[in-house]
Scaffold this motif. Sequence first.
Motif, mmCIF file in Angstrom:
data_model
loop_
_atom_site.group_PDB
_atom_site.id
_atom_site.type_symbol
_atom_site.label_atom_id
_atom_site.label_comp_id
_atom_site.label_asym_id
_atom_site.label_seq_id
_atom_site.Cartn_x
_atom_site.Cartn_y
_atom_site.Cartn_z
ATOM 1 N N ILE A 5 0.844 -1.199 0.000
ATOM 2 C CA ILE A 5 0.000 0.000 0.000
ATOM 3 C C ILE A 5 0.881 1.251 0.000
ATOM 4 N N LEU A 6 1.958 1.230 0.765
ATOM 5 C CA LEU A 6 2.868 2.373 0.809
ATOM 6 C C LEU A 6 3.533 2.602 -0.546
ATOM 7 N N ILE A 7 3.944 1.551 -1.204
ATOM 8 C CA ILE A 7 4.534 1.680 -2.543
ATOM 9 C C ILE A 7 3.508 2.241 -3.515
ATOM 10 N N ALA A 8 2.267 1.760 -3.436
ATOM 11 C CA ALA A 8 1.200 2.289 -4.298
ATOM 12 C C ALA A 8 0.966 3.774 -4.016
ATOM 13 N N ALA A 9 1.036 4.162 -2.745
ATOM 14 C CA ALA A 9 0.882 5.571 -2.383
ATOM 15 C C ALA A 9 1.991 6.409 -3.010
ATOM 16 N N GLY A 10 3.212 5.908 -2.974
ATOM 17 C CA GLY A 10 4.335 6.611 -3.591
ATOM 18 C C GLY A 10 4.181 6.730 -5.092
ATOM 19 N N SER A 42 -3.166 9.096 -3.126
ATOM 20 C CA SER A 42 -1.859 8.932 -2.505
ATOM 21 C C SER A 42 -1.927 9.168 -0.997
ATOM 22 N N PHE A 43 -2.567 10.260 -0.599
ATOM 23 C CA PHE A 43 -2.699 10.547 0.837
ATOM 24 C C PHE A 43 -3.524 9.477 1.547
ATOM 25 N N TYR A 44 -4.583 9.014 0.904
ATOM 26 C CA TYR A 44 -5.417 7.978 1.519
ATOM 27 C C TYR A 44 -4.613 6.691 1.714
ATOM 28 N N LEU A 45 -3.895 6.271 0.670
ATOM 29 C CA LEU A 45 -3.109 5.046 0.783
ATOM 30 C C LEU A 45 -1.989 5.204 1.811
ATOM 31 N N LEU A 46 -1.385 6.382 1.860
ATOM 32 C CA LEU A 46 -0.364 6.629 2.880
ATOM 33 C C LEU A 46 -0.964 6.474 4.274
ATOM 34 N N SER A 47 -2.143 7.036 4.479
ATOM 35 C CA SER A 47 -2.772 6.946 5.800
ATOM 36 C C SER A 47 -3.074 5.496 6.175
ATOM 37 N N LEU A 48 -3.470 4.688 5.201
ATOM 38 C CA LEU A 48 -3.711 3.262 5.480
ATOM 39 C C LEU A 48 -2.416 2.547 5.859
ATOM 40 N N SER A 49 -1.366 2.836 5.126
ATOM 41 C CA SER A 49 -0.099 2.149 5.405
ATOM 42 C C SER A 49 0.455 2.537 6.774
ATOM 43 N N LEU A 50 0.197 3.776 7.201
ATOM 44 C CA LEU A 50 0.731 4.237 8.489
ATOM 45 C C LEU A 50 0.025 3.617 9.682
ATOM 46 N N LEU A 51 -1.039 2.846 9.440
ATOM 47 C CA LEU A 51 -1.659 2.090 10.523
ATOM 48 C C LEU A 51 -0.740 0.961 10.993
ATOM 49 N N HIS A 52 0.191 0.528 10.104
ATOM 50 C CA HIS A 52 1.042 -0.626 10.411
ATOM 51 C C HIS A 52 2.538 -0.335 10.299
ATOM 52 N N SER A 56 7.604 7.768 10.787
ATOM 53 C CA SER A 56 8.895 8.264 10.307
ATOM 54 C C SER A 56 9.393 7.452 9.111
ATOM 55 N N THR A 57 9.228 6.159 9.179
ATOM 56 C CA THR A 57 9.650 5.291 8.083
ATOM 57 C C THR A 57 8.722 5.437 6.885
ATOM 58 N N GLY A 58 7.431 5.366 7.145
ATOM 59 C CA GLY A 58 6.451 5.440 6.053
ATOM 60 C C GLY A 58 6.520 6.745 5.288
ATOM 61 N N TYR A 59 6.592 7.844 6.020
ATOM 62 C CA TYR A 59 6.634 9.148 5.360
ATOM 63 C C TYR A 59 7.936 9.324 4.585
ATOM 64 N N GLY A 60 9.035 8.869 5.159
ATOM 65 C CA GLY A 60 10.317 8.959 4.468
ATOM 66 C C GLY A 60 10.325 8.174 3.173
ATOM 67 N N ILE A 61 9.788 6.982 3.216
ATOM 68 C CA ILE A 61 9.737 6.146 2.008
ATOM 69 C C ILE A 61 8.782 6.754 0.986
ATOM 70 N N TRP A 62 7.628 7.232 1.435
ATOM 71 C CA TRP A 62 6.640 7.842 0.535
ATOM 72 C C TRP A 62 7.231 9.049 -0.184
ATOM 73 N N GLY A 64 10.390 9.693 -0.585
ATOM 74 C CA GLY A 64 11.506 9.233 -1.414
ATOM 75 C C GLY A 64 11.035 8.679 -2.744
ATOM 76 N N ILE A 65 9.987 7.857 -2.709
ATOM 77 C CA ILE A 65 9.427 7.322 -3.955
ATOM 78 C C ILE A 65 8.927 8.470 -4.822
ATOM 79 N N GLY A 66 8.229 9.410 -4.208
ATOM 80 C CA GLY A 66 7.710 10.545 -4.958
ATOM 81 C C GLY A 66 8.819 11.390 -5.568
#
Length: 104
Positions: A5-10, A42-52, A56-62, A64-66
């Motif tokens: 989900i995080l990769i899809a968000a990126g 993108s924001f919606y998928l990011l929010s879903l991924s940040l549940l797990h 700090s990691t999720g936002y950095g990766i998101w 970075g992909i962007g």
Amino acid sequence: MAWMILIAAGLCEVIMVTFMKLSDGYKKFVPSILSFSAGALSFYLLSLSLLHIPVSTGYGIWTGIGSAGAVLIGMLFFKEEKNPSRLFFIGLIIFSIIGLKTVS
């Protein structure tokens, strides 16, 4: 699943920026709508991924992909400069994304 989900968000972030460029400063209707839609997804998928994933990691990766994706799209489709130092620093971003994934 959260990582996918995080990769899809990126990737949606890259799509958003691409259509932002094509919208000509949000003067063209269809690319503007596609940019806003991809951004919202993108924001919606990011929010879903940040549940797990830690924020700090999720936002950095998101981001970075962007960032890396936007630069690569710019070089491939919008004739932006391709020089060794740009490619080196994009490589560092990609390396950092992989590093963040492995330590999480």
